[in-house]
Enzyme design. Structure first.
Site, PDB file in Angstrom:
ATOM      1  N   LEU A  40     -23.217   5.860   8.024  1.00 49.57           N
ATOM      2  CA  LEU A  40     -24.226   5.742   6.962  1.00 49.57           C
ATOM      3  C   LEU A  40     -23.606   5.215   5.672  1.00 49.57           C
ATOM      4  N   LEU A  49      -5.679   9.381  -8.042  1.00 49.88           N
ATOM      5  CA  LEU A  49      -6.376  10.592  -7.588  1.00 49.88           C
ATOM      6  C   LEU A  49      -6.852  10.434  -6.138  1.00 49.88           C
ATOM      7  N   HIS A  85       0.859  -1.189   0.000  1.00 50.03           N
ATOM      8  CA  HIS A  85       0.000   0.000   0.000  1.00 50.03           C
ATOM      9  C   HIS A  85       0.895   1.239   0.000  1.00 50.03           C
ATOM     10  N   PHE A 119       0.508   4.247  -0.755  1.00 53.03           N
ATOM     11  CA  PHE A 119      -0.037   5.436  -0.100  1.00 53.03           C
ATOM     12  C   PHE A 119      -0.262   5.210   1.395  1.00 53.03           C
ATOM     13  N   SER A 160      -7.871   4.564 -11.050  1.00 54.67           N
ATOM     14  CA  SER A 160      -6.504   3.996 -11.068  1.00 54.67           C
ATOM     15  C   SER A 160      -5.441   4.997 -11.517  1.00 54.67           C
ATOM     16  N   LYS A 161      -5.708   6.290 -11.326  1.00 59.16           N
ATOM     17  CA  LYS A 161      -4.722   7.319 -11.667  1.00 59.16           C
ATOM     18  C   LYS A 161      -4.140   7.953 -10.416  1.00 59.16           C
ATOM     19  N   LEU A 184     -16.245   9.094  -0.636  1.00 62.89           N
ATOM     20  CA  LEU A 184     -15.057   9.214  -1.492  1.00 62.89           C
ATOM     21  C   LEU A 184     -15.399   8.560  -2.825  1.00 62.89           C
TER      22      LEU A 184
HETATM   23  S1  NHW Z   1     -15.905   3.454   1.210  1.00 61.93           S
HETATM   24  C1  NHW Z   1     -16.439   3.797  -0.420  1.00 61.93           C
HETATM   25  C2  NHW Z   1     -15.361   4.349  -1.283  1.00 61.93           C
HETATM   26  N1  NHW Z   1     -15.886   4.655  -2.616  1.00 61.93           N
HETATM   27  C3  NHW Z   1     -16.127   3.738  -3.550  1.00 61.93           C
HETATM   28  O1  NHW Z   1     -15.857   2.574  -3.400  1.00 61.93           O
HETATM   29  C4  NHW Z   1     -16.793   4.253  -4.819  1.00 61.93           C
HETATM   30  C5  NHW Z   1     -16.328   3.543  -6.050  1.00 61.93           C
HETATM   31  N2  NHW Z   1     -14.881   3.619  -6.155  1.00 61.93           N
HETATM   32  C6  NHW Z   1     -14.187   4.760  -6.393  1.00 61.93           C
HETATM   33  O2  NHW Z   1     -14.750   5.841  -6.533  1.00 61.93           O
HETATM   34  C7  NHW Z   1     -16.669   4.798   2.159  1.00 61.93           C
HETATM   35  C8  NHW Z   1     -12.683   4.639  -6.461  1.00 61.93           C
HETATM   36  O3  NHW Z   1     -12.350   3.302  -6.708  1.00 61.93           O
HETATM   37  C9  NHW Z   1     -11.989   5.148  -5.167  1.00 61.93           C
HETATM   38  C10 NHW Z   1     -10.470   4.858  -5.277  1.00 61.93           C
HETATM   39  C11 NHW Z   1     -12.176   6.649  -5.008  1.00 61.93           C
HETATM   40  C12 NHW Z   1     -12.501   4.424  -3.916  1.00 61.93           C
HETATM   41  N3  NHW Z   1     -10.775   4.115   1.083  1.00 61.93           N
HETATM   42  O4  NHW Z   1      -6.945   6.797  -7.132  1.00 61.93           O
HETATM   43  P1  NHW Z   1      -6.489   5.384  -7.011  1.00 61.93           P
HETATM   44  C13 NHW Z   1     -15.732   6.010   2.081  1.00 61.93           C
HETATM   45  O5  NHW Z   1     -15.979   6.912   1.304  1.00 61.93           O
HETATM   46  C14 NHW Z   1      -6.681   3.388  -1.933  1.00 61.93           C
HETATM   47  C15 NHW Z   1      -9.498   4.499   1.279  1.00 61.93           C
HETATM   48  O6  NHW Z   1      -5.531   4.925  -8.064  1.00 61.93           O
HETATM   49  P2  NHW Z   1      -9.212   4.576  -7.540  1.00 61.93           P
HETATM   50  C16 NHW Z   1     -14.555   6.048   2.992  1.00 61.93           C
HETATM   51  C17 NHW Z   1      -5.963   2.149  -2.444  1.00 61.93           C
HETATM   52  O7  NHW Z   1      -5.726   1.256  -1.361  1.00 61.93           O
HETATM   53  N4  NHW Z   1      -8.513   4.235   0.382  1.00 61.93           N
HETATM   54  O8  NHW Z   1      -7.745   4.375  -6.935  1.00 61.93           O
HETATM   55  C18 NHW Z   1     -13.351   6.728   2.386  1.00 61.93           C
HETATM   56  C19 NHW Z   1      -4.692   2.752  -3.038  1.00 61.93           C
HETATM   57  O9  NHW Z   1      -3.787   3.102  -1.988  1.00 61.93           O
HETATM   58  P3  NHW Z   1      -2.576   2.111  -1.646  1.00 61.93           P
HETATM   59  C20 NHW Z   1      -8.846   3.571  -0.741  1.00 61.93           C
HETATM   60  O10 NHW Z   1      -9.829   3.242  -7.602  1.00 61.93           O
HETATM   61  C21 NHW Z   1     -12.210   6.789   3.346  1.00 61.93           C
HETATM   62  C22 NHW Z   1      -5.196   4.081  -3.615  1.00 61.93           C
HETATM   63  O11 NHW Z   1      -6.462   4.360  -2.945  1.00 61.93           O
HETATM   64  C23 NHW Z   1     -10.160   3.136  -0.981  1.00 61.93           C
HETATM   65  O12 NHW Z   1      -9.176   5.381  -8.792  1.00 61.93           O
HETATM   66  C24 NHW Z   1     -11.025   7.530   2.808  1.00 61.93           C
HETATM   67  C25 NHW Z   1      -5.435   3.961  -5.115  1.00 61.93           C
HETATM   68  O13 NHW Z   1      -5.857   5.210  -5.564  1.00 61.93           O
HETATM   69  C26 NHW Z   1     -11.132   3.440  -0.015  1.00 61.93           C
HETATM   70  N5  NHW Z   1     -12.426   3.080  -0.151  1.00 61.93           N
HETATM   71  O14 NHW Z   1      -9.961   5.457  -6.421  1.00 61.93           O
HETATM   72  C27 NHW Z   1      -9.909   7.640   3.801  1.00 61.93           C
HETATM   73  N6  NHW Z   1     -10.198   2.498  -2.172  1.00 61.93           N
HETATM   74  O15 NHW Z   1      -1.898   2.654  -0.425  1.00 61.93           O
HETATM   75  C28 NHW Z   1     -10.172   8.708   4.818  1.00 61.93           C
HETATM   76  C29 NHW Z   1      -8.933   2.525  -2.655  1.00 61.93           C
HETATM   77  O16 NHW Z   1      -3.200   0.736  -1.391  1.00 61.93           O
HETATM   78  C30 NHW Z   1      -9.012   8.872   5.776  1.00 61.93           C
HETATM   79  N7  NHW Z   1      -8.115   3.149  -1.796  1.00 61.93           N
HETATM   80  O17 NHW Z   1      -1.691   2.074  -2.887  1.00 61.93           O
HETATM   81  C31 NHW Z   1      -9.228   9.939   6.813  1.00 61.93           C
HETATM   82  C32 NHW Z   1      -9.118  11.316   6.209  1.00 61.93           C
HETATM   83  C33 NHW Z   1      -9.446  12.439   7.184  1.00 61.93           C
HETATM   84  C34 NHW Z   1      -8.415  12.527   8.291  1.00 61.93           C
HETATM   85  C35 NHW Z   1      -8.673  13.685   9.278  1.00 61.93           C
HETATM   86  C36 NHW Z   1      -7.675  13.875  10.473  1.00 61.93           C
HETATM   87  C1  EN5 Z   2     -19.739   3.197   3.398  1.00 62.62           C
HETATM   88  N1  EN5 Z   2     -20.586   3.554   4.501  1.00 62.62           N
HETATM   89  O1  EN5 Z   2     -21.390  -5.738  -1.430  1.00 62.62           O
HETATM   90  C2  EN5 Z   2     -20.031   1.834   2.861  1.00 62.62           C
HETATM   91  N2  EN5 Z   2     -23.376  -5.397  -0.495  1.00 62.62           N
HETATM   92  O2  EN5 Z   2     -23.786  -8.282   1.622  1.00 62.62           O
HETATM   93  C3  EN5 Z   2     -19.100   1.485   1.734  1.00 62.62           C
HETATM   94  N3  EN5 Z   2     -25.072  -8.447  -1.209  1.00 62.62           N
HETATM   95  O3  EN5 Z   2     -25.884  -6.401  -0.812  1.00 62.62           O
HETATM   96  C4  EN5 Z   2     -18.707   0.034   1.676  1.00 62.62           C
HETATM   97  N4  EN5 Z   2     -23.131  -9.837  -5.592  1.00 62.62           N
HETATM   98  O4  EN5 Z   2     -25.540 -10.883  -0.360  1.00 62.62           O
HETATM   99  C5  EN5 Z   2     -19.824  -0.891   1.313  1.00 62.62           C
HETATM  100  N5  EN5 Z   2     -27.603 -11.045  -1.214  1.00 62.62           N
HETATM  101  C6  EN5 Z   2     -19.432  -2.317   1.101  1.00 62.62           C
HETATM  102  C7  EN5 Z   2     -20.612  -3.119   0.615  1.00 62.62           C
HETATM  103  C8  EN5 Z   2     -20.864  -2.951  -0.857  1.00 62.62           C
HETATM  104  C9  EN5 Z   2     -22.187  -3.503  -1.333  1.00 62.62           C
HETATM  105  C10 EN5 Z   2     -22.268  -4.969  -1.101  1.00 62.62           C
HETATM  106  C11 EN5 Z   2     -23.606  -6.785  -0.191  1.00 62.62           C
HETATM  107  C12 EN5 Z   2     -23.576  -6.972   1.315  1.00 62.62           C
HETATM  108  C13 EN5 Z   2     -24.955  -7.187  -0.774  1.00 62.62           C
HETATM  109  C14 EN5 Z   2     -26.334  -9.008  -1.627  1.00 62.62           C
HETATM  110  C15 EN5 Z   2     -26.505  -9.003  -3.127  1.00 62.62           C
HETATM  111  C16 EN5 Z   2     -25.434  -9.761  -3.835  1.00 62.62           C
HETATM  112  C17 EN5 Z   2     -25.564  -9.653  -5.307  1.00 62.62           C
HETATM  113  C18 EN5 Z   2     -24.409 -10.353  -5.971  1.00 62.62           C
HETATM  114  C19 EN5 Z   2     -26.449 -10.407  -1.021  1.00 62.62           C
HETATM  115  C20 EN5 Z   2     -27.948 -12.287  -0.596  1.00 62.62           C
HETATM  116  C21 EN5 Z   2     -29.196 -12.068   0.255  1.00 62.62           C
HETATM  117  C22 EN5 Z   2     -29.797 -13.347   0.808  1.00 62.62           C
HETATM  118  C23 EN5 Z   2     -31.227 -13.099   1.275  1.00 62.62           C
HETATM  119  C24 EN5 Z   2     -31.836 -14.341   1.843  1.00 62.62           C
HETATM  120  C25 EN5 Z   2     -30.989 -14.901   2.956  1.00 62.62           C
HETATM  121  C26 EN5 Z   2     -29.556 -15.122   2.521  1.00 62.62           C
HETATM  122  C27 EN5 Z   2     -28.956 -13.872   1.957  1.00 62.62           C
END
Ligand code: NHW
Ligand code: EN5
Length: 359
Positions: free
Chosen positions: A359, A120, A2, A4, A117-118, A109
């Site tokens: 949430l 960002l 990791h 970062f 994957s850039k 985020l």
């Molecule tokens: S989790 C949901 C996050 N969002 C999504 O999954 C949406 C779909 N995905 C994306 O938009 C709830 C992108 O894939 C994201 C990554 C933006 C996730 N948390 O730009 P690169 C939250 O919002 C690391 C933290 O190339 P990308 C919580 C990854 O390990 N880090 O990737 C957010 C790698 O680092 P490494 C994550 O796919 C908490 C680097 O990012 C991560 O284009 C944030 C790669 O960057 C994630 N969910 O963009 C932290 N996913 O070290 C808050 C990937 O492994 C910290 N990475 O090389 C605290 C800040 C405040 C502190 C205050 C004192």
């Molecule tokens: C930030 N606050 O994977 C959160 N959801 O199980 C960010 N699966 O809905 C991070 N794949 O198991 C969020 N059905 C991480 C979670 C991302 C979303 C996610 C899972 C959690 C989910 C469903 C649908 C799967 C579809 C195929 C699932 C089975 C339900 C079944 C009902 C009857 C009894 C057995 C289970």
């Protein structure tokens, strides 16, 4: 590896099990004058903008970015569709053991699918950290479906079918072995109305009693939200299509003895010709003192079914384990990892030791 996260003040994988490291902040707060005053550089063509979420147009832009690019399940069948009401930042107080710590709760985020994957995300995380530091806050809490250095606990998602026919039709669940559709519908059938005497919707005048009930309940967990009355009003007072809260008022003493709540988080169903939206309720904070936890949560299922939800989701946090299996929840294919930024725990928690739902 990791590249970062290795540079950040978070628990590192190599330190797991090292009990000589102290519990608490990893880095000390610095004077605000020593916090970098200018934003981090972005690759050319990009620029920072601070989103004024009070503006309808800007709020819609953020909402649409998330609607189209935010979290999907591992088979890309569903994508979270948070409503606009969720898209504002509120500071939090989180208690870790005996210490109440001011934290930022980081959520939403998101990098557009075309810009992934850039690297960002690291810049965005550093920039939000800088801005939080300027507010004199030095810790944060966040959750993710991916493993990062290093979870304070890892929780399992559980799902309770309310509308099994639709869940099966859209691929959210499958017909069990040796099950027919009509047997499945019967299995998940619920009473028409809640059964607990005195079960009713929470109101503004209940805020002090609910706060007392919650504070007392949450005091037993190693890491938990430190709710005061303002927080309870903000996070738990019922708001249509955002949060639902119910309580039990004793018909004899009029004391508030039990409480349950869930928030509304629909998912967009990707590429289904018949359905566009999965209506999901997510268990939030629940406290039972006089009613059995099982009956209280069954009433929560009944009212969520009445409100038209297709599925009721819960994590195995707090005492939730005690009702999940009996109320016919099944484990999902997703997990949720919880993290703290700049705060080390001596050792990871069990999900049942966590009193925090983000949430
Ligand atoms: S989790 C949901 C996050 N969002 C999504 O999954 C949406 C779909 N995905 C994306 O938009 C709830 C992108 O894939 C994201 C990554 C933006 C996730 N948390 O730009 P690169 C939250 O919002 C690391 C933290 O190339 P990308 C919580 C990854 O390990 N880090 O990737 C957010 C790698 O680092 P490494 C994550 O796919 C908490 C680097 O990012 C991560 O284009 C944030 C790669 O960057 C994630 N969910 O963009 C932290 N996913 O070290 C808050 C990937 O492994 C910290 N990475 O090389 C605290 C800040 C405040 C502190 C205050 C004192
Ligand atoms: C930030 N606050 O994977 C959160 N959801 O199980 C960010 N699966 O809905 C991070 N794949 O198991 C969020 N059905 C991480 C979670 C991302 C979303 C996610 C899972 C959690 C989910 C469903 C649908 C799967 C579809 C195929 C699932 C089975 C339900 C079944 C009902 C009857 C009894 C057995 C289970």
């Amino acid at each position: 590896t990791h590249k970062f996260w290795e540079t950040q003040p978070v628990g590192q994988f190599k330190d797991i099990g090292d009990t000589s490291l102290p519990e608490g902040p990893i880095e000390l707060a610095t004077p605000l004058s020593e916090v970098k005053q200018e934003p981090y550089n972005l690759p050319s063509v990009y620029e920072w903008t601070t989103c004024d979420m009070a503006s309808d147009d800007i709020c819609s832009e953020v909402y649409n970015l998330l609607r189209n690019n935010y979290v999907e399940d591992d088979e890309n069948m569903f994508r979270f569709n948070y409503s606009k009401e969720f898209l504002s930042g509120v500071p939090a107080r989180i208690r870790v053991r005996d210490e109440v710590v001011k934290m930022a709760e980081i959520n939403f985020l998101c990098v557009h699918k075309k810009l992934r994957s850039k690297r960002l995300a690291p810049v965005m995380i550093k920039e939000v950290t800088r801005r939080v530091h300027l507010e004199n806050i030095w810790q944060a809490a966040y959750t993710a479906g991916v493993v990062l250095p290093t979870p304070i606990t890892t929780c399992q998602y559980w799902h309770r079918s309310l509308n099994p026919k639709k869940l099966i039709d859209v691929g959210f669940s499958r017909l069990g072995a040796r099950m027919t559709m009509s047997r499945t519908i019967k299995l998940y059938k619920l009473p028409e109305a809640p059964v607990t005497p005195g079960f009713r919707k929470m109101e503004l005048l209940d805020v002090p009693a609910v706060t007392r009930l919650l504070r007392n309940y949450l005091s037993q967990f190693g890491v938990a939200t430190d709710f005061d009355e303002n927080d309870v009003e903000h996070w738990l007072l019922p708001r249509e299509d955002v949060v639902d809260s119910y309580l039990v008022e004793s018909p004899e003493t009029h004391d508030v003895t039990d409480f349950c709540s869930f928030y509304t988080l629909p998912s967009t169903i990707l590429g289904n010709p018949n359905y566009t939206t999965l209506k999901a309720a997510y268990s939030y904070y629940n406290v039972a003192t006089q009613t059995s936890f099982l009956q209280l949560m069954n009433d929560a299922l009944i009212v969520s079914k009445q409100k038209g939800f297709d599925v009721f989701n819960a994590l195995d946090v707090m005492h939730n384990e005690s009702f999940l299996k009996e109320l016919k929840f099944g484990p999902g294919d997703g997990q949720l990892h919880y993290y703290l930024y700049n705060y080390r725990l001596r050792s990871a928690l069990k999900p049942s030791e966590l009193g925090l739902v983000l949430l």
